[in-house]
Design an enzyme around this catalytic site. Structure first.
Site, short mmCIF file in Angstrom:
data_model
loop_
_atom_site.label_atom_id
_atom_site.label_comp_id
_atom_site.label_asym_id
_atom_site.label_seq_id
_atom_site.Cartn_x
_atom_site.Cartn_y
_atom_site.Cartn_z
N LYS A 66 1.17 -0.72 -0.25
CA LYS A 66 -0.04 -0.06 0.16
C LYS A 66 0.82 1.03 0.34
O LYS A 66 0.88 2.08 -0.52
CB LYS A 66 -0.77 -0.01 1.21
CG LYS A 66 -1.19 -1.56 1.03
CD LYS A 66 -2.69 -0.62 3.09
CE LYS A 66 -1.82 -0.87 3.75
NZ LYS A 66 -1.67 -2.21 4.62
N ARG A 143 -9.45 1.20 9.60
CA ARG A 143 -9.07 -0.24 9.15
C ARG A 143 -10.16 -0.95 9.75
O ARG A 143 -10.03 -2.40 10.02
CB ARG A 143 -7.32 -0.78 10.60
CG ARG A 143 -5.92 -0.64 10.51
CD ARG A 143 -5.11 -0.80 10.27
NE ARG A 143 -3.94 -1.67 10.25
CZ ARG A 143 -2.92 -1.07 9.91
NH1 ARG A 143 -3.64 0.19 9.81
NH2 ARG A 143 -1.81 -1.66 9.85
N ARG A 177 10.69 -6.92 4.34
CA ARG A 177 11.17 -5.29 4.51
C ARG A 177 12.17 -4.78 5.19
O ARG A 177 11.99 -5.56 5.71
CB ARG A 177 9.80 -4.88 4.96
CG ARG A 177 8.69 -4.79 3.81
CD ARG A 177 7.77 -3.81 4.14
NE ARG A 177 7.31 -4.38 5.77
CZ ARG A 177 5.32 -4.17 5.59
NH1 ARG A 177 4.56 -3.61 5.05
NH2 ARG A 177 5.13 -4.91 7.03
#
Ligand code: ADP
Length: 286
Positions: A66, A143, A177
């Site tokens: 995202k 969320r 990541r």
């Protein structure tokens, strides 16, 4: 394959035109704005869609990318990319009064309370408003449907982009990541090659490696361990269905199955958003 659900491409492109051609948008909004509505400790001015920039939301599981796509679109459209995860990490780094409480929650993969997250977001929106910002690309918020209803009190969201990848890829991506501790840029060392099952296409993603200047400064987010990632995915899956339904029922949800890494997905996403010609014109002009 990108699939668009109950979403009119015209709404996206008309907002882009507005970004491009409405040079006096901020001034017009100043004179025509509605009364400010409260969110958290701040009052945010709700503006008529014709007098402001795009107000889009990015949904998607942890690791879907995202932040990467919202940040690229932010540069393309000239609207700020606001990621609530970044606001939380800034608060953690500041060692402010709620930092200790936040560390524990984030490192367990749990959601921060609505009160705290809304306070951080409203502060950021108010600061943006003071600088003349009239649009945003929200990443990581809302969320839950409760957060979506609170957001609706201060903004008319134009479009919700739901980015999707298979769960096995999400776990690999989260574990791969890395962030440069110096410049703050995001990279990914995972090399993904998932075979397609039952006729569905496979997914390959090359690693997104840092330049040599960042290589020795790479850090892993403390919440990107396998156990915490699985907990974040579990919580995301639990909350996301009602949230997607909320926006689907409003006709704002655009589902987008990422076909691969950035080189494959970025042009397809632009096409789905009807922004491909816009990007071409912009790169020719640059
Ligand atoms: P990811 O999408 O990879 O899970 P984020 O960077 O968006 O991670 O968020 C990091 C953490 O910040 C989350 O695990 C959660 O604890 C907190 N957080 C971010 N946004 C919200 C939100 N809207 N509501 C509650 N907690 C949030």
């Amino acid at each position: 394959m990108a699939a668009i659900t109950r979403f009119s491409k015209h709404s996206a492109i008309s907002h882009v035109r507005r970004c491009l051609y409405s040079a006096s948008a901020a001034a017009a909004a100043e004179s025509n704005s509605h009364a400010p509505s409260p969110i958290g400790n701040y009052k945010i001015t709700r503006r008529d869609p014709s007098e402001r920039n795009v107000q889009w939301v990015f949904l998607g599981s942890p690791g879907v990318g995202k932040g990467t796509y919202a940040s690229r679109l932010s540069t393309l459209l000239g609207v700020p990319h606001i990621a609530t995860g970044d606001l939380v990490r800034e608060e953690l780094a500041s060692s402010g009064p709620i930092a200790k409480q936040l560390t524990e929650i984030v490192n367990q993969g749990k959601l921060v309370s609505d009160e705290i997250i809304i306070s951080l977001l409203s502060k950021r929106l108010k600061a943006g408003e003071a600088k003349g910002e009239s649009g945003f690309l929200l990443d990581g918020f809302p969320r839950t449907t409760n957060q979506a209803e609170i957001l609706e009190g201060v903004a008319d969201i134009d479009l919700v982009v739901n980015l999707r990848l298979p769960e096995s890829v999400l776990i690999e991506k989260c574990l791969g990541r890395r962030i440069c501790g110096q410049c703050g840029k995001n990279f990914n060392v995972a090399s993904i090659d998932v075979k397609g099952l039952n006729g569905s296409p496979g997914i390959s993603m090359a690693p997104l490696l840092p330049p040599s200047s960042c290589m020795s400064k790479l850090v892993t987010r403390s919440d990107d361990t396998e156990q915490v990632v699985k907990e974040r995915l579990r919580i995301y899956n639990e909350k996301s269905q009602p949230l997607e339904d909320y926006y689907r029922n409003q006709g704002k949800l655009m589902e987008f199955d990422l076909p691969g890494g950035i080189p494959e997905s970025w042009p397809k996403l632009l096409e789905a958003l009807n922004l491909d010609e816009f990007e071409e014109r912009r790169s020719v002009a640059a």
